[in-house]
Scaffold this active site. Structure first.
Site, PDB file in Angstrom:
ATOM      1  N   GLU A  85       2.880   4.541  -3.939  1.00 14.38           N
ATOM      2  CA  GLU A  85       2.978   5.822  -4.982  1.00 14.38           C
ATOM      3  C   GLU A  85       3.814   6.870  -5.372  1.00 14.38           C
ATOM      4  O   GLU A  85       4.927   6.824  -6.510  1.00 14.38           O
ATOM      5  CB  GLU A  85       1.157   7.119  -5.144  1.00 14.38           C
ATOM      6  CG  GLU A  85       0.398   6.521  -4.988  1.00 14.38           C
ATOM      7  CD  GLU A  85       0.194   5.737  -3.677  1.00 14.38           C
ATOM      8  OE1 GLU A  85       0.135   5.970  -3.410  1.00 14.38           O
ATOM      9  OE2 GLU A  85      -1.313   4.586  -4.227  1.00 14.38           O
TER      10      GLU A  85
ATOM     11  N   ASP B  83       1.053  -0.892  -0.328  1.00 13.43           N
ATOM     12  CA  ASP B  83       0.318  -0.136  -0.074  1.00 13.43           C
ATOM     13  C   ASP B  83       0.757   0.925   0.034  1.00 13.43           C
ATOM     14  O   ASP B  83       2.237   0.669   0.136  1.00 13.43           O
ATOM     15  CB  ASP B  83      -0.713   0.265   1.782  1.00 13.43           C
ATOM     16  CG  ASP B  83      -1.938   0.988   1.400  1.00 13.43           C
ATOM     17  OD1 ASP B  83      -2.904   1.343   0.229  1.00 13.43           O
ATOM     18  OD2 ASP B  83      -2.207   1.377   2.084  1.00 13.43           O
TER      19      ASP B  83
END
Ligand SMILES: *[C@@H]1O[C@H](CO)[C@@H](O)[C@H](O)[C@H]1NC(C)=O
Ligand SMILES: *[C@@H]1O[C@H](CO)[C@@H](O)[C@H](O)[C@H]1NC(C)=O
Ligand SMILES: *[C@@H]1O[C@H](CO)[C@@H](O)[C@H](O)[C@H]1NC(C)=O
Ligand SMILES: *[C@@H]1O[C@H](CO)[C@@H](O)[C@H](O)[C@H]1NC(C)=O
Ligand SMILES: *[C@@H]1O[C@H](CO)[C@@H](O)[C@H](O)[C@H]1NC(C)=O
Ligand SMILES: *[C@@H]1O[C@H](CO)[C@@H](O)[C@H](O)[C@H]1NC(C)=O
Ligand SMILES: CC(=O)N[C@H]1CO[C@H](CO)[C@@H](O)[C@@H]1O
Length: 801
Positions: free
Chosen positions: A456, A453
């Site tokens: 980005e 997770d």
């Protein structure tokens, strides 16, 4: 010629406004609104006539559209805006090499005067066109792509160039359809601004992720930005992943695809011509064009370049349950997953010795029952522990494995554990350190899969604890329409140093590189096929991980959006995909969750996941009727796992899609081009979920042909029509296409589909027969409901009649 002179006059002489407008406008008015290519895409500037004309462009005001959207650009290129010209073109073994020269400067700094054009006829259905700086090397995406050995002999396309100004025109030979025509607007190639536009043969364009929205993009002046970003999917914002690939349906049912192999921040502008503009701020223009001619083939051809997806373990196709805020192990119901609350202080590779003291025994217990355990990991490594107390950070620092600032210090941001450093997965040594961390943790908690997770990478601060330095990487001459208007918004500085390049170039690859390290570590630790789910993704990610669609809400419209979401990822070569069933944030309702469990039972990756501090939403908390409906649909999924597994095998071998838009199978039926409320598994199982509250029927499209009700075997002949189907709360509509073979297994409950009496069976439906032919038994042993038993794919996957 006359027009050209007029325009030059208008530009060179800088006539007084009144006159220039009259000269300019009459000339500029020749460009129809739909064909106005934006010369001033900067967002934070109010484009005035003066600013526009300083770029040598046409300025005509148009009424702005409603809803704050950008409509027809007021400042656009005149037809003769200076561009590159093709100066020479020579044959090469695989195609051609050309030289492009620009005589007049463009308006962005450091524009490149001479470009090299490489054209390779790689296969009969694949063309490769690359435009680079002729004199100096530039950053290119470090992705291994196959190289053709010899020039295609009978390409189904033909290519023509416009020499001055330079442009590419690509045709499909069989139909004469013009697929690309880049002469419509100038090519710009400056160090930090690269732009190329093309006309398109239709408005049926898909792909270009990751965004929230319908499957079919609007060509009504929409801009899609690609820059990995952690944000709850909203509006048209750039989301977690970047996929610079589109699929376009031509008139008559042919399809082609275009992939721009570029990892920089970019935007793609669509307009009603129909036309498209690629606008990226780094790298090179490296295009792969896939000619299909059928949409399934386009996606296969795309994956021949980026790589076929991994074969998931069989258990990955079962039902997954997770929530953030289980709080402690005793509360963990049958849980296969844990969000960050298992960790000690949210630090990777630790677990809370108080609340999760029994985690190792929980995992052991899961294993005893043939279940699996998946836990979350974040790439931000806690940086504030006393030296000697947290090995992951100490060792990462010692080996120099974190992102650095331009000054060469470890870049510090903030994520769940507080201040963190960010692992640099572009460094192969980081993969080794990641493996060692996982090995050490696995010795205590023998996890089976990993959920990566925040990659980005997400940062609660913009840039770093010190912000970002001023400079052309953090403040480039042009910033695409990213959420937050800055490249460092909620991530690290673009100027951050990584082993392979600057973060400016590598940002969109962060999730891909982490997934690669994680999948490889899992293989080394478990010696089995790895299971990884990642939030951030880039082309070729399917080789290492699946994807979930992020932090969406428990709302009906989010449930609908999950369908275009998962179908888009089918296009991107990441078939193992699903949204958080019943919704992540916000509170679900029994009705919504029941409908979502029905839809979710047909997500290739089916996980019910909830946020913390909301009502529980696992199936056990609902009324007996809802529980039964949920259980039934999961059992239906389980009965079909051999079919699903077979589809994944074909995806792995040759790039077939698993969840498939209807138009892939019925490309000549224009009605299917806009359908994204239904989907197929493979070519033959039609899923028509209920997406609205308070209804007991659903209207869905049934493509031409004979279809069989999955539960009763009753047939329906459709001429290609909308059909109202009964859909009480305990029923999901499923239809099987004529001539299909679906490998199934038998669940113990309730009655197996199509009355197959026992164990593994294959049900054959004949084109002409109304009722299914009795099932052919497989001689193999019975299969348990639990998907832990790995089975090879069925012999006869999805046979033709
Ligand atoms: C093409 O060949 C000519 C003659 O050999 C040479 O001058 C020119 O540089 C070549 N062009 C390119 C783009 O290689
Ligand atoms: C493309 O160029 C070739 C030769 O360069 C020419 O024969 C052909 O007619 C052109 N095709 C079109 C459709 O203009
Ligand atoms: C390509 O586009 C230009 C500019 O709009 C147009 O004049 C030309 O006819 C187009 N070429 C083809 C082959 O469609
Ligand atoms: C941490 O301690 C080790 C061993 O004493 C030492 O070598 C290292 O330099 C220390 N690291 C930092 C960042 O202070
Ligand atoms: C970051 O800094 C560390 C410590 O100086 C160094 O070992 C490492 O090589 C640097 N990494 C990069 C990508 O510059
Ligand atoms: C569907 O069409 C087939 C072939 O034309 C015919 O035999 C069959 O009776 C039809 N079924 C229904 C339900 O109308
Ligand atoms: C509205 C919403 O949040 N829905 C989305 C959940 O996440 C993905 C984006 O990654 C969308 O496709 C969903 O539909």
């Amino acid at each position: 010629m006359e027009r050209r002179k007029l325009c030059l006059l208008f530009k060179v002489l800088r006539l007084p406004p009144a006159l220039s407008r009259s000269v300019g406008v009459s000339f500029c008015l020749l460009v129809p609104e739909s064909h106005r290519f934006d010369c001033y895409p900067e967002r934070r500037v109010v484009v005035t006539q003066q600013l526009c004309e300083s770029r040598g462009c046409c300025f005509i005001e148009s009424p702005p559209p409603a809803g704050g959207k950008r409509g027809v650009p007021w400042c656009f290129y005149p037809p003769d805006f200076p561009s590159y010209s093709l100066e020479s073109l020579n044959q090469t073994a695989l195609g051609m090499v050309g030289l492009l020269v620009r005589r007049e400067k463009a308006y962005y700094p450091r524009d490149i005067e001479m470009l090299r054009l490489d054209v390779e006829f790689e296969t009969d259905t694949r063309l490769h066109i690359k435009i680079t700086d002729a004199a100096n090397p530039r950053y290119e995406v470090p992705l291994e792509v196959p190289r053709a050995m010899k020039k295609a002999e009978n390409p189904i396309y033909s290519l023509n160039f416009s020499w001055d100004p330079f442009g590419v025109v690509l045709w499909r030979r069989a139909t004469g359809t013009v697929l690309l025509n880049t002469t419509v607007a100038p090519l710009i190639f400056a160090d930090q601004f690269l732009q190329i536009s093309t006309l398109l043969p239709s408005k049926f364009l898909y792909g270009l992720g990751e965004h929230l929205g319908p499957l079919l993009h609007s060509m009504d002046w929409s801009t899609l930005t690609l820059w990995a970003r952690d944000v709850s999917p909203t509006g048209s914002f750039n989301l977690y992943g970047a996929h610079p690939f589109y699929l376009l349906m031509e008139e008559g049912g042919d399809a082609h695809g275009v992939f721009l192999l570029n990892s920089n921040a970019m935007e793609v502008a669509l307009q009603p011509a129909p036309g498209l503009t690629w606008r990226t701020i780094g790298g090179v223009l490296d295009f792969y064009i896939f000619l299909g001619p059928d949409p399934n083939m386009v996606i296969q051809q795309y994956q021949q370049v980026i790589g076929f997806p991994a074969m998931p373990p069989f258990w990955a196709l079962g039902f997954h349950l997770c929530r953030w805020g289980y709080g402690s192990t005793p509360q963990t119901y049958d849980a296969q997953w844990n969000d960050i609350d298992y960790m000690d202080g949210y630090r990777d590779f630790t677990f809370d010795s108080q609340k999760f003291a029994s985690l190792p025994s929980l995992v052991e217990d899961l294993h005893k029952h043939g279940q699996h355990y998946v836990m979350i990991l974040d790439p931000g490594i806690s940086s504030t522990n006393p030296n000697g107390s947290y090995w992951p950070f100490d060792e990462g620092l010692r080996r120099g494995l974190f992102l650095n600032t331009t000054q060469g210090q470890t870049l510090i941001g903030q994520v769940w554990p507080g201040f963190t450093a960010f692992a640099d997965f572009s460094n192969p040594d980081t993969h080794q350190w990641w493996l060692e961390n996982l090995q050490r943790f696995h010795a205590h908690v023998p996890f089976d899969g990993l959920w990566i997770d925040m990659n980005e990478p997400s940062n609660f601060m913009d840039g770093s604890e010190e912000g970002c330095p001023s400079g052309e990487l953090d403040s480039p001459p042009y910033t695409p329409a990213v959420l937050g208007d800055s490249l460092s918004a909620k991530t690290v500085c673009a100027s951050a140093k990584q082993k392979a390049s600057v973060h400016y170039n590598l940002h969109n690859l962060y999730g891909l590189m982490e997934a690669k390290a994680t999948a490889s570590a899992l293989v080394q630790i478990r010696r089995k096929r790895p299971f990884v789910i990642s939030r951030s993704t880039f082309p070729s990610q399917g080789r290492y991980s699946g994807h979930w669609l992020g932090d969406n809400r428990s709302q009906w419209k989010d449930m609908y959006y999950s369908i275009p979401g998962l179908l888009s990822f089918s296009l991107f070569g990441i078939p193992l995909v699903g949204a958080d069933i019943c919704g992540f944030s916000g509170s679900t309702s029994e009705e919504l969750c029941t409908r979502w469990m029905q839809l979710g039972a047909f997500y290739p990756f089916a996980r019910n996941h909830n946020t913390q501090n909301e009502k529980a939403q696992d199936p056990t908390v609902f009324s007996p009727a809802a529980r039964t409906a949920m259980k039934d649909v999961l059992l239906t999924r389980y009965s079909l796992l051999p079919f699903l597994y077979t589809l994944f095998h074909r995806a792995h071998l040759q790039g077939d899609t698993v969840a498939r838009p209807l138009f892939f199978e019925f490309p000549q039926d224009v009605t299917t081009l806009g359908l994204d409320k239904q989907f197929l598994w493979g070519r033959s199982l039609l899923v028509t979920p209920v997406l609205d509250p308070g209804v007991d029927s659903v209207t869905g499209y049934v493509p031409r042909g004979t279809w069989y009700d999955f539960y009763t075997g009753s047939s329906m002949n459709s001429s290609g029509e909308m059909v109202k189907m009964s859909a009480p709360l305990d029923h999901l509509n499923l239809h099987i296409r004529e001539g299909a073979i679906l490998p199934t297994q038998v669940s113990t409950h309730p009655s197996p589909p199509l009355g197959c009496p026992q164990h593994v069976c294959v049900c054959v439906l004949h084109l002409s027969s109304q009722t299914p032919i009795p099932c052919a038994h497989s001689p193999t042993a019975p299969m348990s409901l639990n998907p832990r038993n790995q089975r090879p794919p069925a012999r006869q996957p999805e046979g033709t009649p």
